[in-house]
Design an enzyme around this catalytic site. Structure first.
Site, PDB file in Angstrom:
ATOM      1  CB  CYS A 103      13.196   7.724   8.380  1.00 42.05           C
ATOM      2  SG  CYS A 103      13.941   6.765   7.071  1.00 42.05           S
ATOM      3  CE  LYS A 133      -1.830   3.013   1.980  1.00 44.92           C
ATOM      4  NZ  LYS A 133      -1.617   4.439   1.613  1.00 44.92           N
TER       5      LYS A 133
HETATM    6  P1  NAI Z   1       1.750   8.774   7.626  1.00 40.98           P
HETATM    7  O1  NAI Z   1       2.315   7.954   8.732  1.00 40.98           O
HETATM    8  O2  NAI Z   1       0.340   9.241   7.734  1.00 40.98           O
HETATM    9  O3  NAI Z   1       1.868   7.973   6.226  1.00 40.98           O
HETATM   10  C1  NAI Z   1       2.682   6.845   5.983  1.00 40.98           C
HETATM   11  C2  NAI Z   1       1.860   5.724   5.350  1.00 40.98           C
HETATM   12  O4  NAI Z   1       0.881   5.280   6.284  1.00 40.98           O
HETATM   13  C3  NAI Z   1       1.081   6.130   4.098  1.00 40.98           C
HETATM   14  O5  NAI Z   1       1.078   5.049   3.180  1.00 40.98           O
HETATM   15  C4  NAI Z   1      -0.323   6.330   4.626  1.00 40.98           C
HETATM   16  O6  NAI Z   1      -1.313   6.132   3.656  1.00 40.98           O
HETATM   17  C5  NAI Z   1      -0.399   5.241   5.673  1.00 40.98           C
HETATM   18  N1  NAI Z   1      -1.418   5.458   6.702  1.00 40.98           N
HETATM   19  C6  NAI Z   1      -1.886   6.634   7.184  1.00 40.98           C
HETATM   20  N2  NAI Z   1      -2.840   6.412   8.107  1.00 40.98           N
HETATM   21  C7  NAI Z   1      -2.985   5.072   8.229  1.00 40.98           C
HETATM   22  C8  NAI Z   1      -3.788   4.231   9.026  1.00 40.98           C
HETATM   23  N3  NAI Z   1      -4.663   4.732   9.901  1.00 40.98           N
HETATM   24  N4  NAI Z   1      -3.657   2.894   8.899  1.00 40.98           N
HETATM   25  C9  NAI Z   1      -2.774   2.366   8.033  1.00 40.98           C
HETATM   26  N5  NAI Z   1      -1.982   3.124   7.242  1.00 40.98           N
HETATM   27  C10 NAI Z   1      -2.070   4.459   7.337  1.00 40.98           C
HETATM   28  O7  NAI Z   1       2.732  10.000   7.420  1.00 40.98           O
HETATM   29  P2  NAI Z   1       2.374  11.422   6.771  1.00 40.98           P
HETATM   30  O8  NAI Z   1       1.071  11.872   7.289  1.00 40.98           O
HETATM   31  O9  NAI Z   1       2.504  11.315   5.323  1.00 40.98           O
HETATM   32  O10 NAI Z   1       3.565  12.346   7.356  1.00 40.98           O
HETATM   33  C11 NAI Z   1       3.436  12.953   8.648  1.00 40.98           C
HETATM   34  C12 NAI Z   1       4.733  12.908   9.411  1.00 40.98           C
HETATM   35  O11 NAI Z   1       5.146  11.556   9.581  1.00 40.98           O
HETATM   36  C13 NAI Z   1       5.914  13.569   8.739  1.00 40.98           C
HETATM   37  O12 NAI Z   1       5.943  14.941   9.013  1.00 40.98           O
HETATM   38  C14 NAI Z   1       7.083  12.841   9.373  1.00 40.98           C
HETATM   39  O13 NAI Z   1       7.400  13.414  10.631  1.00 40.98           O
HETATM   40  C15 NAI Z   1       6.558  11.451   9.591  1.00 40.98           C
HETATM   41  N6  NAI Z   1       6.988  10.533   8.508  1.00 40.98           N
HETATM   42  C16 NAI Z   1       8.075   9.731   8.716  1.00 40.98           C
HETATM   43  C17 NAI Z   1       8.545   8.928   7.698  1.00 40.98           C
HETATM   44  C18 NAI Z   1       9.738   8.064   7.868  1.00 40.98           C
HETATM   45  O14 NAI Z   1      10.470   7.849   6.910  1.00 40.98           O
HETATM   46  N7  NAI Z   1       9.959   7.485   9.036  1.00 40.98           N
HETATM   47  C19 NAI Z   1       7.918   8.911   6.371  1.00 40.98           C
HETATM   48  C20 NAI Z   1       6.742   9.757   6.266  1.00 40.98           C
HETATM   49  C21 NAI Z   1       6.327  10.537   7.304  1.00 40.98           C
END
Ligand code: NAI
Ligand code: MG
Length: 484
Positions: free
Chosen positions: A289, A180
């Site tokens: 990250c 996903k």
């Molecule tokens: P997010 O955690 O919402 O998105 C990451 C993935 O999770 C996407 O595929 C999204 O569709 C999915 N997702 C979202 N809600 C979900 C749920 N309830 N159940 C299952 N899957 C779900 O991250 P977002 O909103 O894009 O970014 C917000 C913050 O998260 C960023 O500012 C950053 O701090 C952090 N982040 C960290 C990352 C890393 O590489 N560790 C990558 C992206 C974001």
């Protein structure tokens, strides 16, 4: 590159080796972060599509894919890696368009994806169990078996690299994957699925369902047919995933980012450190990250490090992905709002340098000029929270004990580095830093497909990359035979 140049239709899901419309026919807008313009539509998959994808993966496990030997799986992964290289230019342009990352970074991501396929292709037949000396009359051995269907919920910042490390390792161990991708960026996930098909990956071994996190993502995390979930993204969603998977008592890998420090001691080679100090903060516009957002500097070199970083920072340029400058835009208006919120909280801090947004940059893109703060207290929000933008803070320290206390003084623990010529200190700190990876006189070691990666604390748990990922994507079975 426009969507017309794609060789597949991005408004479809890839399930059971076929391109199919999402169950409800809904679409999500696809935006170019460099311009802020909507440029097309992608599928908005639902729980019904996740059901179909899990069923296709289950069929793969009891079909051709499940019967393949490890060397056969390895050969297919290697072929996928070769096809990724053959399509390097198109994939890089696609990622630059979709994520807004400078073309050279997108090219590096393609190279990493190919390398993951090569590495996990080669590793597929080199993971095996052991025999265990036991009681008289027994032969005992262990088997490494796939979990079954693995779910991969990935973010938008490095789609290709995360597909490589997560889907690559899962397939090498004989799992069937449901991927996903993030709603903000799913083109290369779809392209990858099609290249896997061309490489001969059997039906259903890899399925891709784009869609919203709270719908398709949540449906995958809680699906009773899934045997393992790998998630990279925010701490908040990581907690939701861990809660959802707990209902089915699943193993889960969480990679949730960090607040990774670099420690610069008085005896460091400052000029050697400088490019790493800065690049680790601004790469992918800080949306990494393992970004290094905290630079801890000992008093004796503090002014030198601050001034040299500031000089370089003032020259940094942000611009569209295709202009290929030091950094591109952020992924979305929402991400830009988050980062601007942090900058607002830093209003009273010592802002030592601000980079540029290049003059001819498109108006609607989500650009933030890279920003460097100095003299920041370790407890300040900007020194504690993940910003996920091109913002770094310099924090002074007096001695080794204080450096360790500050470095370990956040809830995260993903990556840390030590810049010092003192070998004994390097060894001490490598042990004392609370972090999944520690780098000595470098940062990131060139990407490190081979190097186990993952965090502690709020950075998550479980390890991807390297051989370690293959243990995570498999189950150990102990067989004890009594033969007298
Ligand atoms: P997010 O955690 O919402 O998105 C990451 C993935 O999770 C996407 O595929 C999204 O569709 C999915 N997702 C979202 N809600 C979900 C749920 N309830 N159940 C299952 N899957 C779900 O991250 P977002 O909103 O894009 O970014 C917000 C913050 O998260 C960023 O500012 C950053 O701090 C952090 N982040 C960290 C990352 C890393 O590489 N560790 C990558 C992206 C974001
Ligand atoms: Mg989200």
């Amino acid at each position: 590159m426009t969507l017309k140049d794609l060789w597949f239709d991005p408004s479809l899901c890839f399930i059971g080796n076929m391109w199919v419309s999402p169950d409800n026919g809904q679409a999500l807008a696809l935006q170019d972060p460099s311009t802020g313009q909507d440029i097309g539509e992608i599928a908005c998959g639902t729980s019904a599509d996740i059901d179909r994808a899990v069923a296709a993966a289950e069929a793969a496990l009891s079909g051709e894919w499940g019967r393949m030997t490890a060397p056969e799986r390895g050969r297919i992964l290697a072929r996928i890696g070769q096809l990724v290289q053959d399509h390097a230019d198109a994939l890089a342009r696609m990622e630059a368009l979709d994520v807004g990352k400078p073309l050279k970074q997108a090219k590096a991501d393609v190279a990493a994806l190919a390398r993951y396929m090569e590495f996990y292709g080669g590793a597929a037949d080199k993971i095996h169990g052991t025999t265990i000396p036991y009681l008289d009359g027994y032969t005992v051995y262990t088997l490494r078996e796939p979990h079954g269907v693995t779910g991969h919920i990935i973010p938008w910042n490095y789609p290709m690299q995360i597909i490589g490390r997560s889907v690559g390792a899962a397939l090498a161990m004989g799992n069937a994957a449901v991927l996903k991708p993030a709603e903000e960026a799913c083109l290369t996930a779809l392209a990858f699925a099609d290249l896997a098909r061309q490489a001969g990956l059997p039906d259903g071994a890899l399925n891709v369902v784009p869609g919203l996190g709270k719908e398709a993502g949540a449906a995958l995390a809680s699906h009773p047919g899934v045997g393992h979930i790998s998630f990279t993204g925010s701490v908040g969603v990581g907690k939701l995933i861990q809660t959802a998977t707990a209902q089915n008592v699943l193993p889960v890998t969480l990679e949730l980012g960090g607040k990774s420090p670099q420690l610069v001691f008085d005896d460091a080679d400052v000029d050697a450190a400088l490019p790493f100090l800065i690049n680790a903060g601004i790469q992918n516009a800080g949306q990494t990250c393992s970004a290094s957002s905290r630079i801890l500097v000992q008093r004796g070199v503090y002014d030198q490090v601050r001034d040299k970083m500031a000089t370089r920072y003032n020259d940094l340029q942000a611009g569209s992905a295709m202009s290929d400058l030091d950094l591109g835009p952020l992924i979305s208006a929402r991400q830009k709002d988050i980062v601007e919120g942090f900058l607002g909280q830093g209003a009273s801090l010592e802002r030592v340098a601000t980079g540029q947004i290049a003059p001819d940059t498109p108006n609607g893109g989500h650009y933030i000029a890279p920003t460097l703060f100095a003299g920041v207290s370790p407890n300040h929000t900007l020194a504690q929270d993940e910003i996920f933008g091109p913002v770094q803070v310099i924090i002074p320290f007096e001695d080794e004990a204080q450096a360790i206390e500050i470095a370990n003084g956040t809830k995260f623990g993903l990556v840390a580095s030590v810049w010092s010529r003192d070998g004994a200190r390097q060894m001490r700190l490598a042990k004392k830093l609370r972090s999944g990876q520690v780098f000595l006189n470098n940062y990131g070691a060139g990407g490190g497909v081979e190097l186990p990666f993952g965090g502690t604390g709020l950075s998550g748990h479980g390890r991807e990359k390297g051989f370690e990922a293959l243990y995570g994507f498999s189950m150990l079975k102990t067989v004890a035979a009594f033969h007298g």
